[in-house]
Design a protein around this motif. Structure first.
Motif, PDB file in Angstrom:
ATOM      1  N   LYS A1034     -15.362 -42.253 -11.007  1.00 13.72           N
ATOM      2  CA  LYS A1034     -15.263 -41.730  -9.647  1.00 13.72           C
ATOM      3  C   LYS A1034     -15.723 -42.774  -8.637  1.00 13.72           C
ATOM      4  N   SER A1035     -15.375 -42.514  -7.385  1.00 15.11           N
ATOM      5  CA  SER A1035     -15.822 -43.423  -6.333  1.00 15.11           C
ATOM      6  C   SER A1035     -17.315 -43.240  -6.096  1.00 15.11           C
ATOM      7  N   SER A1036     -17.895 -44.214  -5.430  1.00 15.11           N
ATOM      8  CA  SER A1036     -19.333 -44.168  -5.175  1.00 15.11           C
ATOM      9  C   SER A1036     -19.699 -43.017  -4.251  1.00 15.11           C
ATOM     10  N   PHE A1037     -18.839 -42.735  -3.273  1.00 18.60           N
ATOM     11  CA  PHE A1037     -19.149 -41.666  -2.334  1.00 18.60           C
ATOM     12  C   PHE A1037     -19.101 -40.301  -3.020  1.00 18.60           C
ATOM     13  N   GLN A1038     -18.222 -40.134  -4.005  1.00 17.82           N
ATOM     14  CA  GLN A1038     -18.184 -38.879  -4.751  1.00 17.82           C
ATOM     15  C   GLN A1038     -19.343 -38.778  -5.730  1.00 17.82           C
ATOM     16  N   THR A1039     -19.704 -39.894  -6.345  1.00 15.06           N
ATOM     17  CA  THR A1039     -20.792 -39.875  -7.315  1.00 15.06           C
ATOM     18  C   THR A1039     -22.150 -39.681  -6.648  1.00 15.06           C
ATOM     19  N   HIS A1040     -22.234 -39.997  -5.379  1.00 15.23           N
ATOM     20  CA  HIS A1040     -23.515 -39.847  -4.679  1.00 15.23           C
ATOM     21  C   HIS A1040     -24.005 -38.401  -4.718  1.00 15.23           C
ATOM     22  N   SER A1041     -23.089 -37.442  -4.708  1.00 13.76           N
ATOM     23  CA  SER A1041     -23.503 -36.040  -4.797  1.00 13.76           C
ATOM     24  C   SER A1041     -24.137 -35.742  -6.153  1.00 13.76           C
ATOM     25  N   ASP A1042     -23.645 -36.392  -7.222  1.00 13.14           N
ATOM     26  CA  ASP A1042     -24.280 -36.215  -8.530  1.00 13.14           C
ATOM     27  C   ASP A1042     -25.703 -36.758  -8.524  1.00 13.14           C
ATOM     28  N   PHE A1043     -25.894 -37.891  -7.887  1.00 13.31           N
ATOM     29  CA  PHE A1043     -27.248 -38.440  -7.785  1.00 13.31           C
ATOM     30  C   PHE A1043     -28.177 -37.475  -7.054  1.00 13.31           C
ATOM     31  N   LEU A1044     -27.693 -36.902  -5.970  1.00 15.64           N
ATOM     32  CA  LEU A1044     -28.532 -35.963  -5.218  1.00 15.64           C
ATOM     33  C   LEU A1044     -28.870 -34.730  -6.053  1.00 15.64           C
ATOM     34  N   GLN A1045     -27.940 -34.263  -6.880  1.00 19.62           N
ATOM     35  CA  GLN A1045     -28.235 -33.117  -7.732  1.00 19.62           C
ATOM     36  C   GLN A1045     -29.318 -33.459  -8.744  1.00 19.62           C
ATOM     37  N   TRP A1046     -29.239 -34.634  -9.338  1.00 18.90           N
ATOM     38  CA  TRP A1046     -30.274 -35.062 -10.283  1.00 18.90           C
ATOM     39  C   TRP A1046     -31.623 -35.186  -9.579  1.00 18.90           C
ATOM     40  N   GLU A1047     -31.630 -35.810  -8.425  1.00 20.02           N
ATOM     41  CA  GLU A1047     -32.887 -36.025  -7.706  1.00 20.02           C
ATOM     42  C   GLU A1047     -33.509 -34.699  -7.283  1.00 20.02           C
ATOM     43  N   THR A1048     -32.674 -33.803  -6.788  1.00 13.57           N
ATOM     44  CA  THR A1048     -33.198 -32.505  -6.343  1.00 13.57           C
ATOM     45  C   THR A1048     -33.747 -31.694  -7.505  1.00 13.57           C
ATOM     46  N   PHE A1049     -32.999 -31.657  -8.613  1.00 12.80           N
ATOM     47  CA  PHE A1049     -33.443 -30.858  -9.754  1.00 12.80           C
ATOM     48  C   PHE A1049     -34.732 -31.409 -10.349  1.00 12.80           C
ATOM     49  N   LEU A1050     -34.851 -32.732 -10.462  1.00 13.71           N
ATOM     50  CA  LEU A1050     -36.073 -33.303 -11.028  1.00 13.71           C
ATOM     51  C   LEU A1050     -37.264 -33.047 -10.124  1.00 13.71           C
ATOM     52  N   GLN A1051     -37.079 -33.183  -8.826  1.00 13.28           N
ATOM     53  CA  GLN A1051     -38.207 -32.934  -7.915  1.00 13.28           C
ATOM     54  C   GLN A1051     -38.632 -31.474  -7.961  1.00 13.28           C
ATOM     55  N   GLU A1052     -37.678 -30.575  -8.165  1.00 18.80           N
ATOM     56  CA  GLU A1052     -38.049 -29.166  -8.319  1.00 18.80           C
ATOM     57  C   GLU A1052     -38.908 -28.957  -9.562  1.00 18.80           C
ATOM     58  N   GLN A1053     -38.565 -29.623 -10.642  1.00 18.10           N
ATOM     59  CA  GLN A1053     -39.357 -29.490 -11.865  1.00 18.10           C
ATOM     60  C   GLN A1053     -40.743 -30.111 -11.710  1.00 18.10           C
ATOM     61  N   LEU A1054     -40.812 -31.266 -11.053  1.00 15.53           N
ATOM     62  CA  LEU A1054     -42.104 -31.927 -10.892  1.00 15.53           C
ATOM     63  C   LEU A1054     -43.002 -31.190  -9.910  1.00 15.53           C
ATOM     64  N   SER A1055     -42.410 -30.492  -8.960  1.00 18.12           N
ATOM     65  CA  SER A1055     -43.230 -29.769  -7.979  1.00 18.12           C
ATOM     66  C   SER A1055     -43.965 -28.599  -8.597  1.00 18.12           C
ATOM     67  N   LEU A1057     -45.631 -28.777 -11.362  1.00 13.44           N
ATOM     68  CA  LEU A1057     -46.763 -29.301 -12.118  1.00 13.44           C
ATOM     69  C   LEU A1057     -48.021 -29.285 -11.262  1.00 13.44           C
ATOM     70  N   PRO A1058     -49.192 -29.347 -11.884  1.00 10.95           N
ATOM     71  CA  PRO A1058     -50.444 -29.398 -11.113  1.00 10.95           C
ATOM     72  C   PRO A1058     -50.512 -30.636 -10.233  1.00 10.95           C
ATOM     73  N   GLU A1059     -51.272 -30.538  -9.159  1.00 14.94           N
ATOM     74  CA  GLU A1059     -51.396 -31.652  -8.228  1.00 14.94           C
ATOM     75  C   GLU A1059     -51.979 -32.889  -8.885  1.00 14.94           C
ATOM     76  N   SER A1060     -52.843 -32.688  -9.864  1.00 13.75           N
ATOM     77  CA  SER A1060     -53.509 -33.824 -10.509  1.00 13.75           C
ATOM     78  C   SER A1060     -52.665 -34.472 -11.600  1.00 13.75           C
ATOM     79  N   SER A1061     -51.520 -33.917 -11.894  1.00 14.37           N
ATOM     80  CA  SER A1061     -50.706 -34.433 -12.988  1.00 14.37           C
ATOM     81  C   SER A1061     -50.068 -35.763 -12.596  1.00 14.37           C
ATOM     82  N   ALA A1062     -50.158 -36.746 -13.505  1.00 20.24           N
ATOM     83  CA  ALA A1062     -49.523 -38.046 -13.268  1.00 20.24           C
ATOM     84  C   ALA A1062     -48.015 -37.969 -13.378  1.00 20.24           C
ATOM     85  N   LEU A1063     -47.515 -36.878 -13.933  1.00 21.86           N
ATOM     86  CA  LEU A1063     -46.064 -36.748 -14.071  1.00 21.86           C
ATOM     87  C   LEU A1063     -45.372 -36.525 -12.733  1.00 21.86           C
ATOM     88  N   ARG A1064     -46.117 -36.113 -11.729  1.00 21.16           N
ATOM     89  CA  ARG A1064     -45.509 -35.889 -10.414  1.00 21.16           C
ATOM     90  C   ARG A1064     -44.989 -37.182  -9.812  1.00 21.16           C
TER      91      ARG A1064
END
Length: 1289
Positions: A1034-1055, A1057-1064
């Motif tokens: 796919k083109s870069s502009f179309q693939t950028h939405s996939d990147f945003l989905q990955w970034e959003t989902f991972l940040q939701e999972q990390l959020s 976790l406890p504040e003191s966790s290094a995994l954040r």
């Protein structure tokens, strides 16, 4: 804007003596100084000299360039200095490399690149390279992590004995292997698969895109055998130790290609079947594939569309492995570079062989590291050779446009070449850039047009200054006028290129720097050398050239008569034309004579002068009378058309959409680009399957006669293998079709088809050979798979001789065709069958022909149809008995259902591999010493608070959550742990959340991409791998939405976790993200460079013109050119990608040249008219008269210099050349029409650019720049929120 233009157009001519409507306060002061300026202008034009210091300097310059011996010294120094600098650079400086790598476009400062580079550095720092030592890497990961986990559980003592036992077993096994390796009578050279050559066979031609047809498989088999027959193949082939178990193969056995043909072409030795692909005959296709698909490795060879119930693939992969160490080398470490060089010299010989193997049914693609890199280099060098063609055309054109002066042509082009050497010295030595990128190759084409522009301006200005009798005054005027004009255009062009140095992409940054240097050096060297060359040419060479031309004219009068034809024609044609135009009021010869003081070449040279100046004089006359005068007279119409074109172009610019596909680096039909495109559907390059063929997967089988069955049809339908005996043995009578011919014309031959052996006169029987088929047999009715009905039609109307036609449909009675007879053939290959081709001629009388080979039937273009194609006929009985068949012909290994169930498709890295990383904070590049993408990548920054034992439960939860997201991860694509069978059983003992971790579905022997890093006896970082659903094509502009989905989902999972966790502080990264952001940033930075270069040009033009009504025509012209060029891109069906955006970034610099030259000519025209009655129309005409020849000559040379770029294989070169050519054509058209019309409408009638105006304009530009910088600084200090509040208040 439209009302403004119309108002200005209507009022400009009526209010010439009144103040201009949009004139600034500068003009009020300039009106007070007008009389003094006019007097100074008269003095300057009449040759009077001033007593100022500047006049003394210009007088010294004029004296230097009027003394032939001094000019000779200048030429000598100007030639020697670049040569000396180049010699120093090549002898004493580090070598200048050519960087053709894809990484030259990566933005290493972007967060996506920093993330992936941090992971790459961490792996390389601890474990070695990224791909080449994956097996050792994963073994290290498994053992290290296992020991740490067992130590955590307190069971290290219990497991130590087991570990030691396992190590003892492994040591004994290694010693046993070493004993086998040093067994007598066996050479262990080339036993390690080190290099490989990749082959991809793609089905093409016809509607059936299945590669598993008998014809295509035999073609592939022939190509693989051809490669193994290379004289040096045995010296480099891979000789695996695994074949020692098969004694009939011998110790010197070379491994065949790793291919599915190992199943389809088995060989027989000693009554046993070996699946090595070396057999002469094709086995049963369906049975062989049914056996191969029982192994997961099968899916590595085919595309993703193949399924167990649909054994059809559009392509087939193959690999040929080459082994090391080579003969005369002891090991891999024995002179490794020398071994690699020897292999490279050998394997590149296959490129020419493979390039000729594609057929109408199979397209052959070839690659591999050495082959691919070599083809890229060869392609780059071939494209660069086109610069020689461009240089030859330019040389010829410059020779013509300099009025056939060899001397001026030589030194004009030499000054351009010498400037390139100086620019290269500054680029490499002064600025310290060690690499020339792929974009820098465009400079060889573009600088020719830019440099010739400066050369033509000097030559044209010198010739037009012939009214100055004194040589010193004439040379002073030439240097001042031409130097100033070329400086303005060169400065703006260099500034436009230099705007690209702000780009974050290294290749674009280096390209902008190199082009800015080369344009600047070109102006400097042309300004130094051309006056000296003109001095020597005027006093020494010109008389000799005229004498030589006259001598040649006397010896070859017919040839030179043709050269003089244009002069003679115009000499006879111009006076009557002016007489006609004078009645229309458009050819006032008296007025023309008044302004010839500046441009004496408007009157044609006398015949006795020869050819000197004739070309430029004729071109000058044509531009004035056929372009400038109509543009000035019809200026309102032209401005109206300009507004309509501008509005239409602006609308099309809004419709230009971003790229919808990955950027093309090479032409789509080339091997390189097709292979790059297919790699998006194939497994990653890091996965090699050198032991996936039947040679290693299957043991030799005993050959049993009952396994010989009829080969299956390409469709592999089950009913084809379960036909009843009665149907298969039902005999049908065979028909014999006899063919004869009749020659009825030079290129038309009629063919007659009959069931009768007699041949009536004047028809002649055919003889076998040259593809002719005298006769063939077919069935009279359907017989087994011979069920395709063919009809022979005959027509005896509309032509003196009967015509025969073969078709798979019924005869058309409307055109006089009636059925003669019919027969039945097969549409696919059968046992004891032969393929014939048939086609119908498109020209009357439309004969049909049957031939044995495709070249004989190339009498009809287009795809196969009812009257064109091929069929299979049965072989005669006698030939069947004499046909030799090997024991493996039609061999079906699955007869009786003994092949087993198909394997589940594994993951082979067809999607983008996303890594979720913990324990790494970033990358430190502060100690990086190089200035390019090649070199030290920096060091990794680890998180000291990361503790895997405290976070093990959270890590297992994150792994399960991500793998459960089917929108992001493929089923079985989670690779959370390194390879190892015991880790999944140990982790649940540490934390209950680690029960039932997802298991990856990998190829047997394929290693997990999950990695852990240890340091100082502890796990310092961890990386989980997930094969995503992101398609890499796919083109870069179309693939950028996939990147945003990955970034959003991972940040939701990390959020969660406890504040003191290094995994954040964890992050996700992917190599594909680097590539998409590279294109996105490339487009954004190119557009920013476009705006920046526009701002720079506005500032420069404001200073140089020193009048807003001279600045406005230039800005409107640039705006119109850019919009129209972008609109043309839209009309051509282009999309806005990185290549197009980078090309657009130089449009401003290329567009401003010609209109700025015209404005400069407008100012010079004012200096030649002492009276205040000079009107803008007169000055506009005089401006075209003054610079028209130079800018048109430059435009023609620029277009011709870029035309060879159209034929480049490298797409960025081709696109760049097309955009530059389009931009140049549009720019010269707008300059001679729109800019001239605007100057005639709104140009200041009495403005001559006094020094005070230039100073005021400079101060205004500096003040505006300082104000803009202050606003930017204030915005950065106040912050977004505060700044927004301040603005709204």
């Amino acid at each position: 804007m439209m009302k403004y233009s119309v108002c200005l157009t209507g009022a400009a001519m009526d209010l010439e003596d009144e103040p201009l409507l949009f004139q600034s306060s500068w003009d009020a002061e300039e009106e007070e100084e007008q009389d003094e300026e006019d007097g100074e202008s008269d003095t300057q034009i009449n040759g009077g000299s001033s007593t100022t210091g500047g006049s003394i300097v210009w007088g010294a310059v004029g004296w230097v360039y009027t003394q032939p011996w001094v000019s000779g010294v200048v030429l000598g120094v100007g030639v020697f200095l670049p040569c000396a600098l180049s010699a120093y650079m090549f002898l004493y400086c580090p070598p200048l490399d050519i960087d053709l790598s894809y990484s030259a476009f990566e933005v290493h400062s972007h967060f996506s690149a920093e993330r992936f580079d941090a992971l790459t550095i961490a792996i390389k720092t601890q474990l070695g390279s990224w791909d080449r030592r994956r097996r050792d890497v994963n073994h290290y990961d498994f053992t290290a992590l296992q020991e740490l986990l067992l130590d955590r559980l307190g069971r290290q003592g219990d497991e130590s004995h087991e570990s030691k036992g396992e190590e003892g077993d492994r040591d004994s096994e290694r010693s046993h292997t070493r004993m086998r390796r040093f067994a007598p009578n066996y050479s262990y050279l080339q036993s390690q698969a080190l290099w490989r050559m990749e082959l991809v066979f793609v089905a093409q031609g016809g509607d059936d895109n299945n590669i598993f047809t008998p014809e295509r498989l035999r073609t592939i088999h022939h190509i693989e055998h051809l490669l193994m027959q290379h004289p040096q193949f045995h010296q480099f082939c891979w000789k695996p130790l695994e074949v020692l178990r098969d004694l009939p193969l011998g110790p010197s056995y070379c491994s065949p290609p790793s291919s599915l043909l190992s199943y389809l072409f088995p060989s027989e030795r000693g009554g046993r079947i070996y699946y090595d692909g070396m057999g002469p005959d094709l086995a049963d296709i369906h049975g062989a594939l049914s056996l191969a698909i029982t192994h997961p490795q099968f899916y590595w060879y085919v595309d993703e569309s193949l399924a167990p119930d649909r054994l059809s693939s559009s392509l087939l992969r193959s690999e040929i492995q080459f082994g090391a160490p080579l003969p005369s080398y002891y090991s891999l470490q024995d002179r490794p570079e020398e071994q690699r060089q020897r292999f490279r010299n050998f394997v590149v010989q296959y490129a020419d062989i493979l390039a000729q193997q594609s057929t109408s049914q199979v397209k052959v693609l070839y690659g591999g590291t050495e082959l691919f890199d070599n083809e890229v280099r060869q392609t780059f060098h071939r494209d660069m050779l086109l610069a020689l063609i461009s240089g030859g055309c330019i040389t010829l054109l410059v020779y013509v446009l300099t009025s056939f002066s060899v001397f001026l042509t030589f030194f004009g082009l030499t000054s351009i070449g010498l400037s390139c050497q100086v620019a290269l010295f500054l680029y490499h030595v002064v600025f310290g850039v060690r690499y020339l990128g792929i974009l820098n190759g465009v400079a060889a084409f573009v600088i020719i047009g830019i440099g010739v522009d400066d050369v033509f301006v000097f030559i044209s200005t010198f010739r037009q200054a012939s009214h100055l009798v004194h040589p010193v005054q004439r040379m002073m005027y030439t240097v001042k006028t031409a130097g100033r004009a070329t400086f303005l255009t060169s400065f703006t062009t260099a500034a436009a290129y230099a705007a690209n140095t702000f780009s974050q992409i290294p290749a674009v940054h280096d390209f902008g720097l190199f082009m800015a240097l080369i344009v600047s050096c070109c102006w400097l060297w042309v300004s130094i050398l051309m006056p000296a060359a003109l001095c020597i040419w005027t006093q020494c060479v010109d008389p000799q050239e005229n004498t030589c031309l006259k001598w040649c004219d006397s010896i070859f009068p017919p040839f030179f008569a043709r050269e003089q034809s244009s002069y003679s024609f115009l000499t006879l044609f111009i006076p009557p034309l002016c007489l006609i135009l004078s009645h229309l009021g458009s050819c006032d010869t008296d007025v023309d004579a008044a302004i010839l003081s500046l441009s004496v070449e408007t009157s044609l040279s006398p015949p006795g002068r020869g050819t000197a100046g004739v070309v430029s004089a004729n071109l000058q006359w044509a531009l004035r009378h056929w372009v400038a005068e109509p543009a000035v007279e019809k200026r309102k119409v032209i401005l109206g058309i300009y507004i309509l074109v501008l509005l239409l172009s602006a609308g099309c610019c809004c419709l230009l959409r971003p790229a919808t596909h990955a950027p093309l680096l090479f032409r789509p039909d080339t091997n390189l680009q097709t292979l790059l495109g297919l790699r998006n559907n194939l497994s990653a390059q890091g996965i090699s399957c050198h032991m996936c063929s039947g040679l290693f997967m299957e043991k030799p089988h005993l050959l049993h006669s009952p396994t010989h069955t009829t080969p299956s049809m390409p469709g592999f339908h089950a009913q084809q293998h379960t036909q009843s005996p009665s149907n298969s043995t039902l005999q049908r009578p065979l028909l014999t079709v006899y063919v004869s011919k009749l020659d009825v014309g030079a290129s038309i031959t009629l063919y007659r088809f009959s069931l009768n052996t007699s041949v009536p006169s004047p028809w002649k029987s055919l003889s076998a050979g040259h593809g002719e088929v005298p006769s063939f047999q077919a069935y009279s009715g359907p017989h087994s798979n011979f069920s395709t009905h063919m009809t022979v039609c005959v027509s005896r109307v509309y032509h003196p001789h009967p015509r025969w036609m073969i078709t798979s449909q019924s005869c058309d009675p409307r055109h006089g065709w009636r059925s003669e007879f019919s027969f039945y053939v097969a549409s696919a290959e059968q046992q004891h069958s032969r393929r014939l081709y048939f086609a119908q001629h498109k020209l009357s009388p439309h004969p049909s022909r049957v031939c044995a080979e495709p070249p004989g039937c190339v009498i009809s273009s287009g795809p196969d149809g009812p009257t064109k194609g091929s069929f299979y006929i049965p072989l005669p009985t006698g030939k069947r008995e004499n046909t030799w068949r090997s024991k493996t012909s039609g061999f079906n290994p699955c007869s009786g259902g003994g092949c087993g169930q198909p394997a589940v498709r594994p993951l082979v890295d067809t999607g983008a591999m996303v890594f979720v990383v913990f324990g790494i904070l970033g990358v430190n590049r502060t100690q990086r010493t190089d200035n390019h993408v090649i070199g030290d990548m920096g060091s990794v920054i680890l998180d000291p608070n990361f503790d895997i034992f405290q976070e093990i439960g959270h890590l297992c939860q994150i792994c399960k959550a991500i793998s459960a997201n089917k929108q992001l991860v493929k089923p079985g694509g989670a690779q959370c742990l390194p390879s190892g069978n015991k880790l999944s059983s140990i982790l649940p003992l540490l934390n209950p959340d680690c029960h039932s971790l997802p298991e990856p579905n990998l190829l047997p022997g394929q290693l997990s991409h999950g990695v852990v890093g240890t340091h100082g006896g502890r796990v310092s970082w961890l990386s989980m791998a997930f094969e995503s659903t992101t398609y890499k094509g796919k083109s870069s502009f179309q693939t950028h939405s996939d990147f945003l989905q990955w970034e959003t989902f991972l940040q939701e999972q990390l959020s969660t976790l406890p504040e003191s966790s290094a995994l954040r502080r964890g992050f996700q990264t992917c190599e594909h993200w680097k590539q998409i952001f590279m294109e996105i940033i490339g487009v954004e930075s190119a557009l920013c460079s476009l705006l920046l270069s526009l701002a720079i040009c506005v500032a420069a033009v404001s200073v140089f013109t020193a009048h807003p009504l001279l600045l406005l025509p230039i800005l409107l012209t640039i705006l119109g050119v850019i919009c129209l060029v972008v609109a043309i891109m839209y009309w051509l069906g282009w999309e806005l990608g990185a290549v197009e955006a980078i090309s657009l970034s130089i449009l401003v610099g290329s567009s401003v040249d010609y209109c700025l030259h015209l404005v400069e000519g407008y100012l010079l025209a004012g200096e030649t008219i002492p009276s205040l009655s000079a009107k803008r129309q007169r000055r506009s005409l005089d401006a075209v008269n003054h610079v028209g020849v130079a800018i048109v000559s430059s435009a023609v040379t620029t277009v011709i210099s870029t035309v060879p770029l159209f034929f480049c294989v490298i797409v960025p070169f081709a696109k760049f050349g097309q955009i530059v050519a389009i931009n140049t054509a549009v720019s010269i058209l707008f300059t001679l029409t729109v800019t001239a019309a605007m100057l005639a409408t709104m140009g200041p009638a009495n403005f001559n650019r006094p020094p005070g105006a230039v100073l005021k304009a400079s101060l205004a530009v500096l003040g505006t720049t300082a104000f803009g910088a202050a606003l930017c600084w204030a915005g950065g200090q106040l912050g977004p929120v505060t700044w927004h509040t301040a603005v709204t208040m």
